[in-house]
Write an enzyme that holds these catalytic residues in place. Structure first.
Site, mmCIF file in Angstrom:
data_model
loop_
_atom_site.group_PDB
_atom_site.id
_atom_site.type_symbol
_atom_site.label_atom_id
_atom_site.label_comp_id
_atom_site.label_asym_id
_atom_site.label_seq_id
_atom_site.Cartn_x
_atom_site.Cartn_y
_atom_site.Cartn_z
ATOM 1 N N LYS A 10 36.089 29.749 44.405
ATOM 2 C CA LYS A 10 35.229 29.728 43.229
ATOM 3 C C LYS A 10 34.144 28.648 43.309
ATOM 4 O O LYS A 10 34.229 27.727 44.128
ATOM 5 C CB LYS A 10 36.086 29.518 41.981
ATOM 6 C CG LYS A 10 37.020 30.677 41.687
ATOM 7 C CD LYS A 10 37.821 30.406 40.420
ATOM 8 C CE LYS A 10 38.715 31.554 40.045
ATOM 9 N NZ LYS A 10 39.443 31.262 38.775
ATOM 10 N N TYR A 50 35.460 41.017 36.318
ATOM 11 C CA TYR A 50 36.492 40.552 35.382
ATOM 12 C C TYR A 50 36.612 41.437 34.142
ATOM 13 O O TYR A 50 37.166 41.011 33.125
ATOM 14 C CB TYR A 50 36.208 39.109 34.966
ATOM 15 C CG TYR A 50 36.502 38.113 36.064
ATOM 16 C CD1 TYR A 50 37.812 37.824 36.432
ATOM 17 C CD2 TYR A 50 35.486 37.463 36.739
ATOM 18 C CE1 TYR A 50 38.094 36.916 37.440
ATOM 19 C CE2 TYR A 50 35.752 36.542 37.742
ATOM 20 C CZ TYR A 50 37.063 36.277 38.088
ATOM 21 O OH TYR A 50 37.342 35.374 39.091
ATOM 22 N N ASN A 113 39.721 26.175 38.560
ATOM 23 C CA ASN A 113 40.953 26.108 39.346
ATOM 24 C C ASN A 113 40.790 26.527 40.808
ATOM 25 O O ASN A 113 41.747 26.898 41.464
ATOM 26 C CB ASN A 113 42.059 26.901 38.660
ATOM 27 C CG ASN A 113 41.737 28.373 38.507
ATOM 28 O OD1 ASN A 113 40.779 28.888 39.079
ATOM 29 N ND2 ASN A 113 42.537 29.062 37.725
ATOM 30 N N HIS A 116 40.675 32.357 43.345
ATOM 31 C CA HIS A 116 41.164 33.582 42.708
ATOM 32 C C HIS A 116 41.877 34.385 43.777
ATOM 33 O O HIS A 116 41.494 34.369 44.946
ATOM 34 C CB HIS A 116 39.985 34.402 42.163
ATOM 35 C CG HIS A 116 40.361 35.818 41.831
ATOM 36 N ND1 HIS A 116 40.831 36.191 40.599
ATOM 37 C CD2 HIS A 116 40.373 36.947 42.600
ATOM 38 C CE1 HIS A 116 41.098 37.493 40.612
ATOM 39 N NE2 HIS A 116 40.825 37.968 41.815
ATOM 40 N N GLU A 127 39.431 45.150 43.771
ATOM 41 C CA GLU A 127 38.660 43.927 44.027
ATOM 42 C C GLU A 127 38.008 43.935 45.404
ATOM 43 O O GLU A 127 36.854 43.525 45.545
ATOM 44 C CB GLU A 127 39.561 42.703 43.853
ATOM 45 C CG GLU A 127 39.981 42.503 42.418
ATOM 46 C CD GLU A 127 40.856 41.292 42.194
ATOM 47 O OE1 GLU A 127 40.995 40.896 41.029
ATOM 48 O OE2 GLU A 127 41.400 40.728 43.176
#
Length: 139
Positions: A10, A50, A113, A116, A127
């Site tokens: 990310k 998303y 975080n 993913h 995905e």
């Protein structure tokens, strides 16, 4: 059983210059990158990716974050790749992640975080297809 999963390094991890460390962790765990690219998602691309979270309260901030700067998307292949990657990532909240996980090492909080990963074979198929046409994946 060999399978594929999507992983995303990310924007927060890209800004921290830890791309190499994260890819090294994948490879050390036996997950082979078979497709990789850096891209700067538009907000609409992030929203499409998303979409499953569209009704959740964090959807807008997640899409803003994911479109804030470049990310690295990868297809990882290996035995039990989905489960193995989920274990490598650690809990969504880095404060609750086990020592030695990517999120414990590089995540700041539940929103920033670092990584993913797909959570099921069905999700992985969607995905992977979202970011990589078949000709961009190499065995």
């Amino acid at each position: 059983m060999s399978e594929r999963t999507l992983a995303i390094i990310k924007p927060d991890a890209v800004k921290k210059h830890v791309i190499g460390d994260i890819i090294h962790r994948y490879e050390q765990a036996g997950l082979k990158p078979v497709a990789i690219k850096m891209l700067h998602m538009s907000k609409s691309v992030a929203e499409g990716f998303y979409a499953v979270h569209k009704t959740r309260p964090f959807f807008g901030s997640l899409c803003d974050f994911m479109s804030s700067c470049p990310a690295v998307v990868l297809v990882l292949q290996g035995d039990n790749a989905i489960k193995k990657n989920r274990e490598l990532m650690g809990a969504t909240d880095p404060a609750k992640a086990d020592a030695g996980t990517i999120r414990k090492a590089h995540g700041a909080n539940i929103e920033f975080n670092a990584v993913h990963g797909s959570d099921s074979p069905e999700t992985a198929n969607f995905e992977i297809g979202y970011f990589f046409p078949g000709m961009e994946i190499f065995d």
